[in-house]
Design a protein around this motif. Structure first.
Motif, short mmCIF file in Angstrom:
data_model
loop_
_atom_site.label_atom_id
_atom_site.label_comp_id
_atom_site.label_asym_id
_atom_site.label_seq_id
_atom_site.Cartn_x
_atom_site.Cartn_y
_atom_site.Cartn_z
N ALA A 66 7.81 4.44 5.42
CA ALA A 66 6.79 4.73 4.31
C ALA A 66 5.84 3.78 3.72
N SER A 67 4.75 3.74 4.12
CA SER A 67 3.74 2.53 3.76
C SER A 67 3.18 2.94 2.12
N PHE A 68 3.46 1.47 1.40
CA PHE A 68 2.83 1.92 0.28
C PHE A 68 2.37 0.38 -0.60
N ASP A 69 0.44 0.57 -0.67
CA ASP A 69 0.10 -0.78 -0.41
C ASP A 69 -0.89 -0.42 -1.43
N GLY A 70 -0.65 0.75 -2.28
CA GLY A 70 -1.16 0.32 -3.75
C GLY A 70 -2.56 -0.20 -3.83
N THR A 71 -3.17 0.05 -2.69
CA THR A 71 -4.62 -0.22 -2.91
C THR A 71 -5.91 0.66 -3.57
N ASN A 72 -4.89 2.06 -3.82
CA ASN A 72 -5.66 3.11 -4.60
C ASN A 72 -5.92 3.29 -5.52
N SER A 73 -4.87 2.39 -5.55
CA SER A 73 -4.94 2.64 -8.07
C SER A 73 -5.29 2.14 -8.46
N GLY A 74 -5.33 3.27 -10.26
CA GLY A 74 -6.31 2.90 -11.07
C GLY A 74 -5.92 2.61 -11.80
N LEU A 75 -6.83 1.98 -12.45
CA LEU A 75 -6.39 1.41 -14.22
C LEU A 75 -6.63 2.18 -15.42
N SER A 83 -8.97 -6.12 -4.60
CA SER A 83 -9.03 -6.29 -2.98
C SER A 83 -8.79 -7.35 -2.27
N GLY A 84 -9.12 -8.24 -2.84
CA GLY A 84 -8.89 -9.46 -2.31
C GLY A 84 -8.12 -10.50 -2.48
N ALA A 85 -7.83 -10.38 -4.39
CA ALA A 85 -6.43 -10.47 -4.91
C ALA A 85 -5.70 -10.57 -4.56
N THR A 86 -5.96 -9.00 -4.71
CA THR A 86 -4.17 -7.89 -3.99
C THR A 86 -3.57 -8.17 -2.26
N ILE A 87 -3.84 -8.28 -2.07
CA ILE A 87 -3.75 -8.89 -0.60
C ILE A 87 -3.25 -9.85 -0.72
N SER A 88 -4.38 -11.54 -1.34
CA SER A 88 -3.59 -12.97 -1.51
C SER A 88 -2.13 -12.54 -2.14
N GLN A 89 -2.09 -11.69 -3.00
CA GLN A 89 -0.90 -11.98 -4.13
C GLN A 89 0.13 -11.82 -2.71
N ASN A 90 -0.01 -10.55 -2.23
CA ASN A 90 1.07 -9.40 -1.60
C ASN A 90 1.73 -10.92 -0.74
N LEU A 91 0.55 -11.19 0.03
CA LEU A 91 0.90 -12.12 1.23
C LEU A 91 1.09 -13.07 0.95
N PHE A 117 -0.99 6.48 -6.32
CA PHE A 117 -0.53 6.97 -5.80
C PHE A 117 0.89 7.12 -4.43
N GLY A 118 1.47 7.83 -4.71
CA GLY A 118 2.88 7.35 -2.86
C GLY A 118 2.00 8.23 -1.96
N ALA A 119 1.36 9.07 -1.72
CA ALA A 119 1.07 9.84 -0.87
C ALA A 119 -0.21 10.14 -0.67
N GLU A 120 -1.38 10.39 0.21
CA GLU A 120 -2.66 11.24 0.41
C GLU A 120 -2.37 12.89 -0.89
N GLY A 121 -3.58 12.79 -1.81
CA GLY A 121 -3.64 14.14 -2.30
C GLY A 121 -2.32 13.59 -3.28
#
Length: 290
Positions: A203-212, A224-232, A268-272
């Motif tokens: 399963a895939s978990f990217d976390g980009t749909n998270s909120g604070l 998104s830009g900073a998050t992708i950069s840090q995970n790479l 959120f782990g899964a859609e819905g």
């Protein structure tokens, strides 16, 4: 000279048929007049009545059924009146058309009621569906009405098909990697989350749909830009699938205004899914940034 048949012959007397005088015993001939019957409206009433009844059994065609029924009634009564005056010979046919027209109008009324009721039920179901489902591709809204009670910082949340644990929270002005560097408009909240796949399939978990959420219940989405950069930079692709039982660390970066006080993260782990809500603070250092 006498006539052997008993009638005296008079040479100077005109013949009875001369000058147009009628012959004895035949009388005067009158011309023959034929009156053509006006049966068109009676036939039209019957045809429209039959079609109106047939369309009336389909509720959604109530408008057509009602229109045809009304015309059948009008034509039928006019045709019946003509038959009463002797100018038409199909009074029974016209009456049958009028009766079918009345039936057609009744079916049209029934169809209108059924259609309006069905549309109302469909609208109600649609409202319920829209109220419970998020639009595809939309960001989640972890508001107070949606959020469950947050769990303490460092606790493990069950968010199928994953378990999630916030392992660290930091406040940064910039985040950098070997690829690029990002500077916050206010300040960055950098959240590191330990993600474990607890299911039986990748399963895939990217976390980009998270909120604070901050202390004023204002919501902030992932940068998104900073998050992708840090995970790479960690060597783990943000969109890579996680195998069953495997653990990975995901870095989520949020850009908040300088006076904001971050309090809760929603993941959120899964859609819905309902989402996992966790406190980000256990002391005043992060909640009251300088």
């Amino acid at each position: 000279m006498s006539n052997p048949y008993g009638q005296q012959y008079e040479p100077n007397r005109p013949h009875p048929s001369a000058h147009g005088a009628p012959l004895p015993g035949y009388g005067t001939m009158s011309p023959y007049h034929h009156q053509q019957m006006r049966n068109g409206l009676g036939i039209a009433a019957l045809v429209m009545g039959i079609i109106g009844v047939l369309t009336g059994v389909i509720p959604i065609l109530f408008f057509a059924s009602g229109t045809l029924g009304l015309l059948a009634v009008i034509f039928g009564f006019v045709g019946r009146a003509r038959a009463s005056r002797g100018t038409a010979s199909n009074g029974g046919l016209a009456l049958s058309g009028a009766i079918l027209g009345l039936i057609s109008m009744g079916l049209a009324t029934w169809g209108l009621v059924v259609t309006v009721s069905a549309v109302g039920d469909a609208a109600t179901q649609l409202d319920k569906a829209l109220a419970t489902a998020s639009p595809e591709g939309a960001d989640p809204s972890p508001t107070k009405s949606q959020a469950r009670k947050p769990i303490p910082l460092g606790a493990v949340a069950k968010e199928p098909p994953f378990s999630l644990k916030v392992v660290s929270v930091s406040r940064e002005q910039t985040v950098s990697s070997s690829i690029d560097s990002h500077k916050a408009q206010g300040f960055y909240v950098v959240v590191r989350v330990l993600v474990k796949n607890t299911s039986n399939s990748p399963a895939s978990f990217d976390g980009t749909n998270s909120g604070l959420l901050d202390s004023d219940s204002k919501q902030y989405n992932v940068d998104s830009g900073a998050t992708i950069s840090q995970n790479l930079e960690t060597g783990q692709g943000l969109y890579d699938e996680i195998n069953p039982g495997q653990k990975v660390t995901r870095v989520l970066v949020f850009d908040l205004p300088k006076k904001a006080k971050p309090v809760v993260i929603a993941m959120f782990g899964a859609e819905g899914s309902d989402g996992a809500f966790m406190y980000l603070v256990e002391n005043s250092e992060l909640a009251s940034p300088a």
